[in-house]
Design a protein around this motif. Structure first.
Motif, PDB file in Angstrom:
ATOM      1  N   ALA A 171      10.586   1.122  -4.266  1.00  0.00           N
ATOM      2  CA  ALA A 171      10.359   2.562  -4.156  1.00  0.00           C
ATOM      3  C   ALA A 171      11.211   3.340  -5.152  1.00  0.00           C
ATOM      4  O   ALA A 171      10.865   4.465  -5.530  1.00  0.00           O
ATOM      5  N   ILE A 172      12.322   2.759  -5.590  1.00  0.00           N
ATOM      6  CA  ILE A 172      13.129   3.389  -6.633  1.00  0.00           C
ATOM      7  C   ILE A 172      12.307   3.535  -7.908  1.00  0.00           C
ATOM      8  O   ILE A 172      12.432   4.530  -8.639  1.00  0.00           O
ATOM      9  N   VAL A 173      11.443   2.567  -8.179  1.00  0.00           N
ATOM     10  CA  VAL A 173      10.568   2.623  -9.355  1.00  0.00           C
ATOM     11  C   VAL A 173       9.361   3.516  -9.073  1.00  0.00           C
ATOM     12  O   VAL A 173       8.934   4.285  -9.929  1.00  0.00           O
ATOM     13  N   ALA A 174       8.820   3.428  -7.866  1.00  0.00           N
ATOM     14  CA  ALA A 174       7.607   4.183  -7.536  1.00  0.00           C
ATOM     15  C   ALA A 174       7.835   5.682  -7.562  1.00  0.00           C
ATOM     16  O   ALA A 174       6.916   6.446  -7.909  1.00  0.00           O
ATOM     17  N   THR A 175       9.026   6.122  -7.191  1.00  0.00           N
ATOM     18  CA  THR A 175       9.294   7.559  -7.094  1.00  0.00           C
ATOM     19  C   THR A 175      10.281   8.040  -8.149  1.00  0.00           C
ATOM     20  O   THR A 175      10.848   9.123  -8.003  1.00  0.00           O
ATOM     21  N   SER A 176      10.484   7.270  -9.190  1.00  0.00           N
ATOM     22  CA  SER A 176      11.538   7.554 -10.161  1.00  0.00           C
ATOM     23  C   SER A 176      11.298   8.849 -10.935  1.00  0.00           C
ATOM     24  O   SER A 176      10.294   8.982 -11.639  1.00  0.00           O
ATOM     25  N   VAL A 205      -0.318   0.772 -15.741  1.00  0.00           N
ATOM     26  CA  VAL A 205       0.798  -0.145 -15.996  1.00  0.00           C
ATOM     27  C   VAL A 205       1.946   0.161 -15.041  1.00  0.00           C
ATOM     28  O   VAL A 205       2.636  -0.759 -14.562  1.00  0.00           O
ATOM     29  N   TRP A 206       2.178   1.432 -14.750  1.00  0.00           N
ATOM     30  CA  TRP A 206       3.221   1.816 -13.799  1.00  0.00           C
ATOM     31  C   TRP A 206       2.939   1.220 -12.416  1.00  0.00           C
ATOM     32  O   TRP A 206       3.840   0.703 -11.748  1.00  0.00           O
ATOM     33  N   VAL A 223       1.111   6.673  -6.899  1.00  0.00           N
ATOM     34  CA  VAL A 223       0.002   7.562  -7.246  1.00  0.00           C
ATOM     35  C   VAL A 223       0.448   9.023  -7.160  1.00  0.00           C
ATOM     36  O   VAL A 223       0.121   9.845  -8.036  1.00  0.00           O
ATOM     37  N   LEU A 224       1.205   9.366  -6.121  1.00  0.00           N
ATOM     38  CA  LEU A 224       1.716  10.734  -6.014  1.00  0.00           C
ATOM     39  C   LEU A 224       2.644  11.060  -7.184  1.00  0.00           C
ATOM     40  O   LEU A 224       2.593  12.173  -7.745  1.00  0.00           O
ATOM     41  N   ALA A 225       3.470  10.109  -7.567  1.00  0.00           N
ATOM     42  CA  ALA A 225       4.364  10.328  -8.707  1.00  0.00           C
ATOM     43  C   ALA A 225       3.577  10.475 -10.003  1.00  0.00           C
ATOM     44  O   ALA A 225       3.945  11.276 -10.877  1.00  0.00           O
ATOM     45  N   ILE A 226       2.487   9.719 -10.154  1.00  0.00           N
ATOM     46  CA  ILE A 226       1.644   9.838 -11.354  1.00  0.00           C
ATOM     47  C   ILE A 226       1.026  11.227 -11.434  1.00  0.00           C
ATOM     48  O   ILE A 226       0.999  11.852 -12.500  1.00  0.00           O
ATOM     49  N   LEU A 227       0.530  11.726 -10.310  1.00  0.00           N
ATOM     50  CA  LEU A 227      -0.042  13.069 -10.300  1.00  0.00           C
ATOM     51  C   LEU A 227       1.010  14.121 -10.651  1.00  0.00           C
ATOM     52  O   LEU A 227       0.737  15.062 -11.408  1.00  0.00           O
ATOM     53  N   LEU A 228       2.212  13.953 -10.112  1.00  0.00           N
ATOM     54  CA  LEU A 228       3.287  14.882 -10.444  1.00  0.00           C
ATOM     55  C   LEU A 228       3.639  14.799 -11.922  1.00  0.00           C
ATOM     56  O   LEU A 228       3.884  15.825 -12.577  1.00  0.00           O
ATOM     57  N   SER A 229       3.647  13.587 -12.468  1.00  0.00           N
ATOM     58  CA  SER A 229       3.925  13.421 -13.893  1.00  0.00           C
ATOM     59  C   SER A 229       2.870  14.106 -14.745  1.00  0.00           C
ATOM     60  O   SER A 229       3.183  14.757 -15.748  1.00  0.00           O
ATOM     61  N   ALA A 230       1.604  13.978 -14.353  1.00  0.00           N
ATOM     62  CA  ALA A 230       0.534  14.648 -15.095  1.00  0.00           C
ATOM     63  C   ALA A 230       0.688  16.168 -15.038  1.00  0.00           C
ATOM     64  O   ALA A 230       0.447  16.863 -16.026  1.00  0.00           O
ATOM     65  N   LEU A 231       1.117  16.680 -13.887  1.00  0.00           N
ATOM     66  CA  LEU A 231       1.316  18.127 -13.763  1.00  0.00           C
ATOM     67  C   LEU A 231       2.429  18.627 -14.677  1.00  0.00           C
ATOM     68  O   LEU A 231       2.355  19.750 -15.185  1.00  0.00           O
ATOM     69  N   THR A 232       3.455  17.810 -14.898  1.00  0.00           N
ATOM     70  CA  THR A 232       4.547  18.242 -15.775  1.00  0.00           C
ATOM     71  C   THR A 232       4.092  18.409 -17.223  1.00  0.00           C
ATOM     72  O   THR A 232       4.782  19.064 -18.012  1.00  0.00           O
ATOM     73  N   SER A 233       2.940  17.820 -17.573  1.00  0.00           N
ATOM     74  CA  SER A 233       2.431  17.928 -18.943  1.00  0.00           C
ATOM     75  C   SER A 233       1.259  18.890 -19.059  1.00  0.00           C
ATOM     76  O   SER A 233       0.622  18.965 -20.117  1.00  0.00           O
ATOM     77  N   PRO A 242       0.804  -1.223   0.000  1.00  0.00           N
ATOM     78  CA  PRO A 242       0.000   0.000   0.000  1.00  0.00           C
ATOM     79  C   PRO A 242       0.834   1.269   0.000  1.00  0.00           C
ATOM     80  O   PRO A 242       0.481   2.263  -0.651  1.00  0.00           O
ATOM     81  N   VAL A 243       1.967   1.243   0.723  1.00  0.00           N
ATOM     82  CA  VAL A 243       2.824   2.423   0.762  1.00  0.00           C
ATOM     83  C   VAL A 243       3.429   2.682  -0.612  1.00  0.00           C
ATOM     84  O   VAL A 243       3.450   3.820  -1.100  1.00  0.00           O
ATOM     85  N   LEU A 244       3.911   1.638  -1.255  1.00  0.00           N
ATOM     86  CA  LEU A 244       4.522   1.798  -2.580  1.00  0.00           C
ATOM     87  C   LEU A 244       3.500   2.272  -3.603  1.00  0.00           C
ATOM     88  O   LEU A 244       3.802   3.132  -4.447  1.00  0.00           O
ATOM     89  N   LEU A 245       2.299   1.734  -3.545  1.00  0.00           N
ATOM     90  CA  LEU A 245       1.256   2.183  -4.473  1.00  0.00           C
ATOM     91  C   LEU A 245       0.879   3.634  -4.211  1.00  0.00           C
ATOM     92  O   LEU A 245       0.628   4.402  -5.147  1.00  0.00           O
TER      93      LEU A 245
END
Length: 492
Positions: A176-181, A156-157, A50-60, A43-46
């Motif tokens: 976590a290296i993948v989750a926060t990459s 998929v991520w 999710v936070l990284a996905i939101l940040l990725s969406a903001l970059t676009s 759950p922590v990694l997911l």
């Protein structure tokens, strides 16, 4: 994974990783050996993903608001092949054009299928009357197409993080290296590479659990997205060829059989539908010259700056193949002469990294390829952050370099070409640095954090119990004092 490994508590990163241990001092110190965490890793990694996905969406967001046209997409760092190809490859008119003639789509069959399915869904949603003008307008179809592609890639991520967590065994927090990459945050929206990376991760997980045929099947699936999952067969072959390896030739043959069978199952129908469309990826790979950010392109840039001439496409192809073949031979020798059998993922990392270094092109999204392998092969946070820092630097350098070639720009809005060259050399140097770390781990297994954490350890209670269980030594009779006439006494 053995039963003993399943019963062993997960490795605590704040105790095992030097960088995280140092940073934990600011937050109360490393986790104690008696701590019982309330949260399981998944759950922590997911949540982190999710936070990284939101940040990725903001970059676009700039491109989502203003579109993907013009030089501003480079300045905002949100360029995407996905959105560009929707209009340039006929997906806006015919969603199935990547799979049928006379459409042109320079990707393998499964990537073409994913692109076509997203385009078909885009056409369906745009045709629904109750959505007209509410969410997406017909004139912004490329935005809907990108949003759909990004949303599926984000799922998929999440799956990729869980796969890496499972493949890491007793070190689930390495995922976590993948989750926060940062590499994935900036690169996932550019192209469809996350699909091939996830297929390769599934192949690694299957192989680690002894499911060799299933691992081969996922290699074939991965190759149908991108070519690089094929290199896992080379890593398996190196292990099989070792005399002290527990793997026999049958392991390699079963893995190869699974890969060939799944690849044929996926590719033969596409060949029958339109062989010319299916072959476009292979034709482009063979004919293309020096692509951006490759060492061959750097050669071209320096040659142009000095007034010289570059290399021909044939020469670049020959040198690229020769250097990669030489790298594979060196990795084979390393794997055979190592004091202990290397881990398969270590060999795979070296092969894939060597391919990226000498390949004819290094697109910005290629940095995603190595992230799961870093988490599994060389899970040191310091090294991972160093490498990803240089990847992010290259990410911005390539966009600024492309922006300077699109149109007239003020000097403060672009990079000098030599800064671009320096950024490319930086990402090459960072990748070489990681390769050196893996080679050192192979030559000295005790240095490998994964091998070290797999060694049996004793808790303080177990150590005290072992001491109490040892029988007390019986007192020995005192020996008589030596006389002055005795010979010289020996030191025990």
């Amino acid at each position: 994974m053995t039963p003993a490994e399943k019963d062993r508590p997960p490795v605590a990163p704040s105790r095992e990783d030097p960088l995280l241990r140092h940073l934990s001092d600011r937050l109360g110190g490393p986790v104690g050996s008696r701590l019982r965490p309330r949260w399981r890793p998944a759950p922590v990694l997911l949540g982190l993903t999710v936070l990284a996905i939101l940040l990725s969406a903001l970059t676009s967001q700039y491109c989502r608001i203003n579109g993907w046209g013009g030089v501003e997409v480079y300045h905002a760092g949100c360029y995407s092949d996905i959105s560009a190809l929707y209009g340039q490859r006929g997906l806006a008119e015919s969603p199935w054009s990547p799979l049928i003639s006379p459409g042109y789509f320079e990707y393998p069959v499964l990537t073409s299928l994913v692109a076509a399915l997203a385009a078909a869904l885009t056409h369906v949603l745009l045709g629904l009357e109750f959505l007209e003008g509410i969410v997406w307008e017909a004139g912004r179809a490329s935005l809907l197409y990108w949003d759909l592609s990004f949303a599926v890639a984000a799922l998929v991520w999440l799956v990729l993080v869980l796969i890496v967590m499972k493949a890491a065994g007793g070190r689930p927090w390495d995922a976590a290296i993948v989750a926060t990459s940062p590499a994935i945050i900036f690169g996932i929206g550019i192209n469809w590479d996350i699909w091939a990376v996830t297929a390769l991760a599934l192949a690694i997980l299957g192989f680690s659990r002894g499911a060799h045929v299933s691992a081969g099947v996922m290699i074939g699936v991965g190759v149908s997205f991108k070519l690089f999952p094929l290199f896992m067969l080379g890593a398996v072959l190196v292990l099989v060829l070792r005399r002290d390896s527990p793997l026999g030739i049958g392991v390699f043959l079963r893995t190869l059989l699974g890969a060939v069978a799944s690849w044929l199952l996926l590719n033969v129908p596409a060949m029958l539908v339109s062989f010319s469309s299916w072959a476009q990826f292979f034709e482009l790979s063979a004919e293309r010259g020096a692509g951006y950010s490759s060492p061959w392109h750097i050669w071209q840039v320096i040659a142009e700056e000095s007034g010289g001439s570059g290399l021909t496409a044939e020469t670049i192809s020959a040198w690229s193949f020769t250097l990669f073949a030489a790298s594979c031979v060196a990795i084979l020798i390393l794997g055979l002469l190592a004091p202990e059998p290397p881990r398969m993922v270590q060999l795979l990392f070296l092969i894939l990294a060597a391919f990226l270094l000498v390949n004819k092109v290094y697109s910005p999204q290629f940095m995603i390829w190595l992230v799961p392998l870093i988490a599994l092969a060389v899970p040191r946070w310091r090294d991972a952050l160093i490498w990803q820092g240089f990847q992010v630097l290259h990410f911005w350098a390539i966009w600024m370099y492309l922006a300077s070639g699109v149109g007239d720009q003020d000097p403060q809005h672009s990079f000098d070409s030599m800064l671009y060259v320096a950024a490319v050399l930086g990402h090459i140097g960072a990748t070489l640095y990681l390769m050196i770390q893996v080679v050192m781990d192979i030559l000295r297994p005790a240095r490998d954090p994964v091998a070290r954490s797999a060694m049996p350890t004793k808790t303080p209670a177990q150590a005290q119990a072992q001491v109490r269980a040892q029988p007390e030594a019986e007192p020995q009779p005192e020996s008589p004092p030596a006389s002055s006439t005795a010979g010289p006494r020996t030191i025990p």
